[in-house]
Design an enzyme around this catalytic site. Structure first.
Site, PDB file in Angstrom:
ATOM      1  N   ASP A  32     -49.155  47.038 -11.357  1.00 54.54           N
ATOM      2  CA  ASP A  32     -48.203  47.099 -12.463  1.00 54.54           C
ATOM      3  C   ASP A  32     -46.947  46.273 -12.149  1.00 54.54           C
ATOM      4  O   ASP A  32     -46.468  46.239 -11.013  1.00 54.54           O
ATOM      5  CB  ASP A  32     -47.818  48.563 -12.711  1.00 54.54           C
ATOM      6  CG  ASP A  32     -46.886  48.729 -13.889  1.00 54.54           C
ATOM      7  OD1 ASP A  32     -47.309  48.446 -15.026  1.00 54.54           O
ATOM      8  OD2 ASP A  32     -45.722  49.134 -13.676  1.00 54.54           O
ATOM      9  N   GLU A  81     -50.217  42.410 -13.210  1.00 52.71           N
ATOM     10  CA  GLU A  81     -49.647  42.284 -14.545  1.00 52.71           C
ATOM     11  C   GLU A  81     -48.353  41.477 -14.444  1.00 52.71           C
ATOM     12  O   GLU A  81     -47.300  42.007 -14.099  1.00 52.71           O
ATOM     13  CB  GLU A  81     -49.351  43.675 -15.152  1.00 52.71           C
ATOM     14  CG  GLU A  81     -48.734  43.596 -16.535  1.00 52.71           C
ATOM     15  CD  GLU A  81     -47.821  44.776 -16.839  1.00 52.71           C
ATOM     16  OE1 GLU A  81     -47.724  45.146 -18.022  1.00 52.71           O
ATOM     17  OE2 GLU A  81     -47.177  45.312 -15.913  1.00 52.71           O
ATOM     18  N   ASP A 139     -50.124  48.719 -23.565  1.00 50.69           N
ATOM     19  CA  ASP A 139     -48.753  48.343 -23.919  1.00 50.69           C
ATOM     20  C   ASP A 139     -48.699  47.565 -25.219  1.00 50.69           C
ATOM     21  O   ASP A 139     -47.879  47.843 -26.096  1.00 50.69           O
ATOM     22  CB  ASP A 139     -48.131  47.493 -22.803  1.00 50.69           C
ATOM     23  CG  ASP A 139     -47.775  48.308 -21.574  1.00 50.69           C
ATOM     24  OD1 ASP A 139     -47.299  49.446 -21.740  1.00 50.69           O
ATOM     25  OD2 ASP A 139     -47.962  47.813 -20.452  1.00 50.69           O
TER      26      ASP A 139
END
Length: 887
Positions: free
Chosen positions: A664, A689, A772
Site C-alpha cells: 500500500d 500501489e 479505492d
C-alpha cells in the site's frame, strides 16, 4: 522552439482557403548568431548564442581538413571502417489559422457555422451548446438533427465531429454545422482537437463561444463580438458591411421574470461574422545523420565524416573516449572550422553548408588510439537531438556496422543484461531449497519455459537475426550471482483477482464468505487472489494498522484467515496479503499529547516516525517519499524498523501462508527499502500501489503521459525490479479514450501501448478498478458501461491483469470468464508482443503475439480487411476478439 508561418489568402466567400507559404532564407554562419526565418516545415526562427561568460574560446582549424572534406568518399567500402545513418526526429512549431464563419446556409432558411483549419492534422471539433435561460458554463448536447454525419456523443454534454478535407491532397480542413434560427440555442461552444498529438486549441485559454442571440454578455471568449465590420475582411468586407438578421417574431408578453427571457428569445438576432484565430502546432520532422570513418592518407589518424540534412545551423557538441566507459574528454587538435571549447569538457563545431546547399557537414581528425567518438546535435538553446535517448556513439576501433549502429548495440547489451538478470532470478528461485519444497512440478516447468523464452530472446538479439524491440528495463546495477534474489513477479502467466471491496468488512465474516467462493474463483481462470489488510486497524477497512501482530480484524479472526488461505492453496490459488508499511497508528501519546508511541509486539517510540511531518512530532530522519497525513509515517531509514518489518513479513509468510504482497501507498518511502523487504520475505509475487495524478491541460488529459509512467518505472527500478506496480497510467488513459471516444490515445508516439505496459510489461499490473477507485468510494470510477472494453484491453495485452471483485460477481462474470479463458488458451503472458494496427478516434485494434486480434470502440476494424479472417471471435458491446487466420 522554432516557428513556421503559413499565411493564407481568402479567395472567395465559400471558405475555399488555399494557404500559401512565404519562404525567406537568411544565412548566418557564426557561433554568435541570431536567426529569424520563416520557412515552411523548417526549423525557422531560433537563437543560438555562445557567450564569453561561458569561457568558450574558438580554436584554429586545420587548412588540410577543409580540402580533405571535399574528397572524402563514403561510397567505397574498401577503406571505410564504419558507416551508419541514424534517423532522428525533431519538433517544429507550425503557425496557421483557425477560421470561423457564421452566415446563412444556401437555402436561406437556416444558418450555418463553418469552422476550418489551415494546418495538416486529424482535426476534431469537440462541441456543445447552451440554451436560452441557462446559467453557468455547462454545455449540453445539440439536437440530433443539428449533428453532422460522423458525430460521436461524449457522455451527455458534448459531441465530437471530425473536420474533413475539401479535396484530396488539400491541407485545409473544415466542418459545417446547420441550425435553425428559431431554435432555443443561445450559443455554440467548441474547442478544436488534433488527434495526431492529443492537443486542444482554445480561445484565450477558454472554449470558443459563438453567440446566436444578441444579449449574451461577452465573457472574453466570445466570437463575432465586433459587429458592423462586415463578414469578410478587406475589400469584400466593405461591400458586405451589413448585419444578416433572421426574421424576428413578436409574441404576446407574459408577466413576471419569464416575460423578459421569452422576449429576448423571440427578439433574438443572429448576426453573421467571419474571424481568424492564430494556431500553433508542434509537428515531428524526420531527418538523417550520417557518419563514416576511414583512415587518413598517411594511415596515422582516423577521419570521421559527419553530415545531416537538417536545415539551418547545426552545432555538434562532441568529445572522444579512450575506453568502453565512454567518459567524455576533449580531443587533441586539429579541429574542424568554427570549433569552440565548451567549459573544458567538450567541443562544439558549427557544421558547414554542403556544396549542394542541402544540409551541412564536418570532417573530424582523430588520434588512432581513441576508442570512440561521442556527440549530440544542438539546434538552438532548448533543442538537443540524441539517438534513442542516448548520446550518439561511434566506435573507432575498426569494425563496419552491419546489423545495427553502435548505439543500438549498446542499447541491446543493456536490454540483454536485464534479461540475463531475470534468468538468474528465476534460476535462483527454482534452485533454492525452500522453493524446491513448495513449488509444484507444473510451476517448475512453467519457470523453465520462461527461462527458455528469455534465453532465446537474448540469443536472437546477440545474433542480430530479429529486429531489436526495446523494453525499458532500467536496472541500477547488475546483480551479484552469489546473492539469491526472488523477483516477486511470478511466472508471467498470472491473472489477479482482487478479493474484496470497500464494504467487505461490514459483515464481520468476510473470510468465511470468501472461502465459500474459492473453487468458483479458481474455475474462472484466476491464479492469484489479493486479500484485504489482515491487521488490527483504527479504520475498519484495515488501512490504518495499529498492532501488526494482531490479526483479528473486521474481516474475521486469525484462524479464519488461516483457513481461507489454506482453502485457496488447495484449489491452486496463490494468495497476496495487503501490507501497509508506509504508516502505522500509535497506541499512546507522548508528553505533548501527540499520538506517536506504538504498542503491541513492535512497541516503537517516536524515533520510528519521520521527522518532517509536524502533525506527529517524530524524531526520525526526513521522509524519502510523500507523507500520508492521517497517521504517523514510518521512518524506514531506521535499521531497527527495517529489521522488525522483515521479521513481521517472514512471520506472515510462515504463520498465515501468504505467497506474496500487495504493498500500500509505496509513494511514501524509497523503493530500495522494498527491495530489502522482498529479499528477506522471498514472495512469489509482489505489486506496489504507486498512484499519483496524470498530466492534464485545461481539464483535458495530455496525450503524452511519459512523465507519469516514468515515475512508476523509477519506483520499480528502485526495487531492482523485485516488484511490479499497478499501471495507473494505462487506467487513466483508458478513462479518456473510452469516455471521450479518443481511442487514438492508446498508442504512444512510438506506436506502443502508452502506459507502463508499453515500457516494462513484465512489471506492469494492469487494472481498470479497485476498492479505492470504484466500490462505494468511487474516487476515480471507470466510465460506466465501458468496463468490458477495459477488460478486453487488459486481458488481451501484456502485463499482469487484475480484475476487481465487484465486476467478477456481477452480470459481467461470463464475459470476463470468456476473456480469461481466451488469454489462457492462447498463452498470452506478461511479455507478449503487441502490434497496434489501428488507433483512431473511434477504434483501437491490435494483434497480440501474432495470433490474437482484438478491437475496442464503436468504429470498424477487420483483420487484413476481410471479415472471414476473424477466427473463434468473442464479441461484446464495442469489443471483438479472436484468433487471426494468416493465409
Amino acid at each position: 522552439m522554432a516557428s513556421i508561418a503559413i499565411d493564407s489568402l481568402l479567395q472567395n466567400p465559400t471558405l475555399s482557403f488555399r494557404p500559401e507559404a512565404k519562404v525567406l532564407l537568411k544565412q548566418s554562419r557564426s557561433l554568435n548568431c541570431s536567426r529569424d526565418r520563416k520557412l515552411l516545415f523548417s526549423r525557422g526562427a531560433c537563437f543560438c548564442s555562445f557567450k564569453p561568460c561561458r569561457k568558450i574560446h574558438v580554436v584554429e582549424a586545420s587548412s588540410t581538413d577543409t580540402a580533405v572534406i571535399d574528397t572524402f568518399d563514403t561510397s567505397s567500402s574498401d577503406d571505410v571502417l564504419y558507416k551508419e545513418t541514424f534517423p532522428v526526429k525533431r519538433i517544429e512549431k507550425v503557425e496557421g489559422k483557425i477560421f470561423i464563419r457564421l452566415d446563412q446556409s444556401k437555402d436561406q432558411r437556416n444558418w450555418q457555422l463553418t469552422v476550418g483549419c489551415s494546418l495538416p492534422g486529424k482535426w476534431i471539433l469537440h462541441w456543445g451548446v447552451s440554451y436560452v435561460g441557462d446559467s453557468g458554463s455547462e454545455w449540453d448536447q445539440p439536437p440530433k438533427d443539428m449533428r453532422p454525419p460522423g458525430s460521436v456523443a461524449i457522455r451527455d454534454y458534448a459531441i465530437e465531429t471530425p473536420l474533413k478535407k475539401q479535396s484530396k491532397g488539400d491541407m485545409f480542413h473544415e466542418l459545417k454545422i446547420d441550425f435553425s434560427p428559431s431554435s432555443a440555442i443561445a450559443a455554440i461552444h467548441f474547442v478544436l482537437k488534433d488527434e495526431e498529438n492529443g492537443a486542444c486549441y482554445q480561445h484565450k485559454g477558454r472554449d470558443f463561444k459563438v453567440p446566436l442571440v444578441d444579449y449574451l454578455e461577452n465573457d472574453g471568449n466570445m466570437l463575432g463580438a465586433k459587429r458592423g465590420f462586415g463578414i469578410w475582411p478587406g475589400a469584400l468586407g466593405q461591400l458586405s458591411n451589413i448585419l444578416l438578421k433572421a426574421e424576428a417574431s413578436h409574441a404576446n408578453s407574459q408577466s413576471g421574470s419569464s416575460k423578459s427571457k421569452d422576449s429576448k428569445n423571440q427578439n433574438r438576432r443572429v448576426e453573421g461574422f467571419y474571424e481568424e484565430q492564430p494556431i500553433v502546432k508542434e509537428v515531428y520532422i524526420g531527418n538523417l545523420v550520417s557518419v563514416a570513418v576511414r583512415k587518413s592518407p598517411d594511415r596515422t589518424k582516423n577521419l570521421l565524416y559527419l553530415e545531416t540534412d537538417i536545415p539551418g545551423d547545426v552545432v555538434v557538441h562532441w568529445g572522444v573516449c579512450r575506453d568502453d566507459a565512454k567518459t567524455w574528454e576533449i580531443a587533441a587538435a586539429p579541429y574542424p572550422p568554427e570549433t569552440a571549447v565548451f567549459k573544458n569538457k567538450a567541443l562544439r563545431t558549427l557544421l558547414q553548408p554542403k556544396g549542394t546547399g542541402n544540409g551541412s557537414r564536418a570532417l573530424f581528425t582523430l588520434d588512432e588510439e581513441l576508442v570512440g567518438f561521442l556527440f549530440v546535435l544542438k539546434l538552438d538553446v532548448n533543442t538537443w537531438l540524441k539517438f534513442k535517448g542516448n548520446d550518439f556513439y561511434i566506435p573507432l576501433y575498426g569494425a563496419i556496422s552491419e546489423s545495427g549502429t553502435a548505439s543500438e548495440e549498446a542499447s541491446s547489451k543493456a536490454y540483454t543484461d536485464g534479461i540475463i538478470n531475470e534468468i538468474r532470478n528465476l534460476v535462483s528461485g527454482l534452485s533454492s531449497e525452500k522453493s524446491q519444497k513448495t513449488k509444484t512440478k507444473e510451476a517448475q516447468e512453467s519457470i523453465l519455459q520462461e527461462i527458455e523464452k528469455l534465453a532465446a530472446e537474448a540469443y536472437s538479439i546477440f545474433r542480430g537475426s530479429v529486429p531489436y524491440s526495446e523494453e525499458a528495463v532500467l536496472e541500477t546495477e547488475a546483480p551479484k550471482p552469489a546473492v539469491k534474489i526472488s523477483p516477486g513477479t511470478g511466472t508471467g502467466f498470472e491473472i489477479l483477482c482482487q478479493g474484496f471491496n470497500w464494504e467487505s468488512h461490514k459483515s464481520g465474516r468476510w473470510y468465511m464468505e470468501l472461502k465459500e467462493k474459492a473453487s468458483e474463483i479458481y474455475s474462472l481462470g484466476f491464479t492469484v487472489i489479493w486479500l484485504p489488510p489482515p491487521t488490527e486497524s483504527v479504520s475498519p477497512e484495515g488501512y490504518m494498522p495499529k498492532d501488526l501482530y494482531n490479526l483479528n480484524s473486521r474481516y474475521g479472526t486469525v484462524d479464519e484467515l488461516k483457513g481461507l488461505v489454506k482453502s485457496f492453496h488447495e484449489v491452486g490459488l496463490n494468495v497476496l496479503g495487503d501490507a501497509v508499511l508506509n504508516h502505522r497508528c500509535a497506541s499512546f501519546q507522548n508528553q505533548n499529547g501527540v499520538w506517536n508511541i506504538f504498542g503491541g509486539r513492535l512497541n516503537w517510540d517516536d524515533r520510528a516516525v519521520v521527522g518532517d511531518d509536524p502533525h506527529f512530532q517524530g524524531r526520525g530522519n526526513k521522509s524519502n517519499g510523500d507523507n500520508f497525513h492521517a497517521a504517523p509515517n514510518i521512518d524506514h531509514s531506521q535499521e531497527f524498523v527495517r529489521k522488525d518489518i522483515k521479521e513481521w513479513l517472514c512471520w506472515l509468510r510462515e504463520e498465515i501462508g501468504y505467497d506474496g504482497w500487495r504493498l500500500d501507498f509505496v509513494r511514501g518511502f524509497w523503493g530500495g527499502y522494498v527491495k530489502d523487504y522482498l529479499d528477506a520475505s522471498e514472495p512469489y509475487f509482489a505489486v506496489g500501489e504507486y498512484w499519483d495524478s496524470l498530466s492534464y491541460t485545461y481539464g483535458d488529459m495530455d496525450h503524452n503521459q511519459d512523465a507519469h509512467r516514468q515515475r512508476i518505472v523509477d519506483w520499480i527500478n528502485a526495487t531492482n525490479g523485485t516488484a511490479g506496480a499497478f499501471d495507473v497510467t494505462t487506467k487513466g488513459i483508458l478513462h479518456s479514450a473510452l469516455e471521450r471516444c479518443e481511442y487514438w490515445r492508446l498508442s504512444d508516439g512510438k506506436g506502443k501501448p502508452p502506459g507502463v505496459v508499453g515500457w516494462w510489461p513484465s512489471r506492469a499490473i494492469t487494472f481498470i478498478e479497485n476498492h479505492d477507485t470504484g466500490s462505494t468510494q468511487g474516487h476515480w470510477r471507470f466510465p460506466g458501461g465501458k468496463e468490458m472494453q477495459g477488460y478486453a484491453y487488459i486481458l488481451t495485452h501484456p502485463g499482469t491483469p487484475a480484475v476487481f471483485y465487484d465486476h467478477i460477481f456481477s452480470h459481467y462474470q461470463s464475459e470476463i470468464a470468456a476473456l480469461i479463458s481466451l488469454r489462457n488458451r492462447n498463452k498470452i503472458h506478461c511479455r507478449s508482443t503487441v502490434k497496434i494496427v489501428k488507433a483512431e478516434r473511434d477504434v483501437y485494434a491490435a494483434i497480440i503475439d501474432e495470433k490474437v486480434a482484438m478491437k475496442i470502440g464503436p468504429g470498424y476494424y477487420e483483420p487484413l480487411s476481410e471479415p472471414k479472417r476473424w477466427s473463434s471471435a468473442l464479441e461484446g458491446r464495442d469489443y471483438k476478439i479472436g484468433g487471426v487466420v494468416i493465409k
